[in-house]
Design an enzyme around this catalytic site. Structure first.
Site, PDB file in Angstrom:
ATOM      1  N   LYS A   1      48.678  36.936  71.238  1.00 27.93           N
ATOM      2  CA  LYS A   1      47.946  36.985  72.497  1.00 27.93           C
ATOM      3  C   LYS A   1      47.248  35.653  72.744  1.00 27.93           C
ATOM      4  O   LYS A   1      46.877  34.949  71.798  1.00 27.93           O
ATOM      5  CB  LYS A   1      46.875  38.082  72.448  1.00 27.93           C
ATOM      6  CG  LYS A   1      47.367  39.502  72.314  1.00 27.93           C
ATOM      7  CD  LYS A   1      46.183  40.451  72.230  1.00 27.93           C
ATOM      8  CE  LYS A   1      46.620  41.881  72.012  1.00 27.93           C
ATOM      9  NZ  LYS A   1      47.241  42.465  73.213  1.00 27.93           N
TER      10      LYS A   1
ATOM     11  N   ASP B   1      40.842  48.172  70.099  1.00 34.89           N
ATOM     12  CA  ASP B   1      42.189  48.717  70.072  1.00 34.89           C
ATOM     13  C   ASP B   1      42.312  49.918  69.147  1.00 34.89           C
ATOM     14  O   ASP B   1      43.385  50.477  68.994  1.00 34.89           O
ATOM     15  CB  ASP B   1      43.196  47.631  69.672  1.00 34.89           C
ATOM     16  CG  ASP B   1      44.540  47.817  70.356  1.00 34.89           C
ATOM     17  OD1 ASP B   1      44.594  48.500  71.392  1.00 34.89           O
ATOM     18  OD2 ASP B   1      45.545  47.281  69.847  1.00 34.89           O
TER      19      ASP B   1
ATOM     20  N   ASP C   1      53.599  42.623  70.000  1.00 31.78           N
ATOM     21  CA  ASP C   1      52.342  43.050  70.614  1.00 31.78           C
ATOM     22  C   ASP C   1      52.424  44.467  71.165  1.00 31.78           C
ATOM     23  O   ASP C   1      51.437  45.003  71.649  1.00 31.78           O
ATOM     24  CB  ASP C   1      51.935  42.066  71.720  1.00 31.78           C
ATOM     25  CG  ASP C   1      50.493  42.223  72.145  1.00 31.78           C
ATOM     26  OD1 ASP C   1      49.700  42.787  71.349  1.00 31.78           O
ATOM     27  OD2 ASP C   1      50.141  41.807  73.260  1.00 31.78           O
TER      28      ASP C   1
ATOM     29  N   ARG D   1      52.618  51.761  69.819  1.00 33.49           N
ATOM     30  CA  ARG D   1      53.617  52.834  69.885  1.00 33.49           C
ATOM     31  C   ARG D   1      54.339  52.995  68.543  1.00 33.49           C
ATOM     32  O   ARG D   1      54.826  54.080  68.224  1.00 33.49           O
ATOM     33  CB  ARG D   1      54.601  52.563  71.021  1.00 33.49           C
ATOM     34  CG  ARG D   1      55.427  51.300  70.895  1.00 33.49           C
ATOM     35  CD  ARG D   1      55.992  50.832  72.220  1.00 33.49           C
ATOM     36  NE  ARG D   1      54.936  50.292  73.081  1.00 33.49           N
ATOM     37  CZ  ARG D   1      55.145  49.847  74.315  1.00 33.49           C
ATOM     38  NH1 ARG D   1      56.372  49.876  74.838  1.00 33.49           N
ATOM     39  NH2 ARG D   1      54.148  49.374  75.036  1.00 33.49           N
TER      40      ARG D   1
ATOM     41  N   ASP E   1      43.851  43.628  67.143  1.00 33.01           N
ATOM     42  CA  ASP E   1      45.227  43.341  67.555  1.00 33.01           C
ATOM     43  C   ASP E   1      45.335  41.893  68.021  1.00 33.01           C
ATOM     44  O   ASP E   1      44.918  41.553  69.128  1.00 33.01           O
ATOM     45  CB  ASP E   1      45.655  44.293  68.678  1.00 33.01           C
ATOM     46  CG  ASP E   1      47.087  44.036  69.131  1.00 33.01           C
ATOM     47  OD1 ASP E   1      47.845  43.406  68.370  1.00 33.01           O
ATOM     48  OD2 ASP E   1      47.442  44.473  70.239  1.00 33.01           O
TER      49      ASP E   1
ATOM     50  N   GLU F   1      52.669  47.120  69.366  1.00 31.22           N
ATOM     51  CA  GLU F   1      52.594  47.717  68.029  1.00 31.22           C
ATOM     52  C   GLU F   1      52.019  49.125  68.050  1.00 31.22           C
ATOM     53  O   GLU F   1      52.274  49.923  67.152  1.00 31.22           O
ATOM     54  CB  GLU F   1      51.774  46.827  67.102  1.00 31.22           C
ATOM     55  CG  GLU F   1      50.268  47.028  67.121  1.00 31.22           C
ATOM     56  CD  GLU F   1      49.613  46.740  68.464  1.00 31.22           C
ATOM     57  OE1 GLU F   1      48.554  47.334  68.735  1.00 31.22           O
ATOM     58  OE2 GLU F   1      50.155  45.930  69.248  1.00 31.22           O
TER      59      GLU F   1
ATOM     60  N   LYS G   1      45.609  56.165  67.754  1.00 30.75           N
ATOM     61  CA  LYS G   1      45.946  54.773  67.441  1.00 30.75           C
ATOM     62  C   LYS G   1      44.688  54.073  66.937  1.00 30.75           C
ATOM     63  O   LYS G   1      43.711  53.929  67.665  1.00 30.75           O
ATOM     64  CB  LYS G   1      46.469  54.064  68.690  1.00 30.75           C
ATOM     65  CG  LYS G   1      46.705  52.556  68.506  1.00 30.75           C
ATOM     66  CD  LYS G   1      47.041  51.875  69.833  1.00 30.75           C
ATOM     67  CE  LYS G   1      47.048  50.360  69.682  1.00 30.75           C
ATOM     68  NZ  LYS G   1      47.292  49.668  70.976  1.00 30.75           N
TER      69      LYS G   1
END
Length: 460
Positions: free
Chosen positions: A233, A244, A303, A307, A226, A305, A221
């Protein structure tokens, strides 16, 4: 060469290492003045106890306490900063702790210096015999830490993909970058995640190894920042979101070690490089996305995202009929609630694979902890309008549910493990400075060696 290492022929001071049980023998071997000095200051060999030995010319050496328990890399991790700046040292008794000393010394010397010079140069160690792999591991760890620590304005999707290309060039691997229409067609969920950012998403694909060797796919990933997307957030939740892409950094560090050791595998490294931003183009809650695997996913939260990035990578990897698929991601806060910052969560339906990785983590002092893929929770991903939702209908077991989401994109019979990482040190500790961390890197590298046998050549 790392700046914390000295040349083998350099005039270096001796570093003696002992626990309480061996202190008496050490005192007998040392010159009488050194032994008397240690007795006078009450040196007892406690863990990380350090005594500098005076000599006629100033400094004659040092003694490190190892304590009574197991000797680990962390036993040596404070030395690069605790010993005089720039001084050179050699282990007076390199066996049996040479590898641990080299790794701990190098990890403790690390500082992120791109924008701020360090307060002092690290003390330097002459590499002990047989420490080549420990030094290679430290170099790979530096790569991972540097990538995670890089601010997002300087490490976006293009720059992350360029890091994959650079790694491929350094090791004779091939790399291609997929973007634009090809990305939208082949990795549609991942492409959708990146719609909100002017820094366009891409997949960087590294391949290495000889035909006929078992194929190992590493999926990372690479969300370079993010915001949470339209499910924004809070400000405090964004303060560490440059990390991230920690999963992508980790698989690059792992790929580096596999290639340097020349393990008898073929590597397929897939990095989903993307930014989850806010704009009029950003994907929305309740949108339905197409995935590479043909499953339609309703968006319950923008949020979640990561996956969506990984599901397309996993589907592509599975199409190549790999012997093993590993994905790494800073995926859920729920894993941190369950296990805290130091323990990556390991998910796999394969008990033998789980035990191999758990044992490798214990052996390398890089622990992971297995959590269950609890089938009962799978229905929590149900959607009334699509094949599935990207989040659970219940505010519990978030790490497990995220892993169950990913499992739907790995066909039965494909050997797979998912690691949910924190990839960060919240505070300074010897060998683990505050900032980006290569969690599970040593565990995975050792696990690969255990699974696939001897390397074709030494670490280079």
């Amino acid at each position: 060469m790392l700046d914390c290492l000295a040349a083998p022929d350099e005039n270096a001071l001796p570093l003696h290492c002992t626990g309480p049980a061996g202190l008496g023998l050490l005192l007998e071997r040392l010159p009488a003045t050194a032994g008397d000095f240690l007795r006078a200051i009450g040196f007892a060999g406690r863990p990380q106890e350090l005594a500098l030995l005076p000599g006629e010319g100033g400094l004659a050496g040092a003694v490190l306490g190892l304590g009574e328990g197991a000797v680990t890399p962390w036993s040596f991790a404070a030395l690069a900063q605790a010993l005089p700046a720039g001084s050179a040292w050699r282990l007076a008794e390199p066996a049996p702790h040479g590898e641990a000393a080299a790794l701990g010394w190098c990890l403790g010397a690390y500082r992120f210096t791109r924008f701020k010079a360090p307060k002092q140069a690290p003390a330097r160690l002459v590499p002990p015999p047989g420490s080549e792999m420990a030094i290679a591991t430290a170099e790979a760890t530096y790569r991972v830490r540097n990538l995670i620590n890089m601010p997002a304005n300087l490490l976006g999707p293009a720059e992350l993909a360029a890091e994959v290309q650079s790694l491929a060039e350094a090791h004779g691997a091939t790399c291609r970058v997929i973007e634009g229409e090809a990305l939208a067609d082949g990795f549609p969920a991942l492409a959708t995640v990146g719609l909100g950012s002017p820094r366009t998403p891409r997949v960087a694909m590294l391949e290495w190894g000889e035909p006929g060797a078992p194929l190992v796919a590493l999926c990372g990933k690479g969300v370079c920042f993010d915001t949470g997307g339209l499910d924004l957030k809070p400000p405090s939740g964004m303060l560490r979101m440059k990390k991230d892409m920690g999963g992508a950094a980790t698989v690059l560090g792992l790929a580096e070690l596999v290639m340097r050791q020349r393990l008898p595998v073929r590597l397929l490294v897939l990095v989903g490089a993307v930014e989850n931003a806010v704009s009029g183009q950003a994907f929305r809650p309740m949108d339905v996305l197409r995935t590479r695997a043909g499953l339609n996913v309703e968006i319950g939260n923008t949020d979640a995202e990561g996956r969506l990035v990984l599901c397309d990578l996993l589907a592509y990897a599975a199409e190549r009929e790999p012997a093993l698929v590993i994905d790494c991601a800073t995926l859920t806060g729920a894993a941190r609630v369950a296990l805290g910052p130091d323990l990556p969560a390991l998910f796999t339906p394969d008990d033998a694979l789980a035990e191999t990785l758990l044992a490798a983590g214990r052996a390398t002092h890089d622990p992971v902890w297995r959590l269950p893929l609890h089938d009962v929770y799978d229905s929590w991903l149900d959607s009334t309008v699509a094949d599935m939702n990207n989040v659970s209908s219940r505010p519990m077991a978030g790490a497990i549910v995220a892993a169950l989401f990913l499992r739907r994109f790995v066909p039965k019979g494909v050997r797979w493990a998912h690691l949910d990482l924190y990839a960060w040190n919240d505070a300074n500790r010897p060998g683990r400075p505050e900032g980006g961390e290569a969690q599970a890197l040593r565990a995975l590298a050792q696990g690969f060696a255990d699974l696939f046998g001897a390397a074709r050549g030494p670490a280079r």
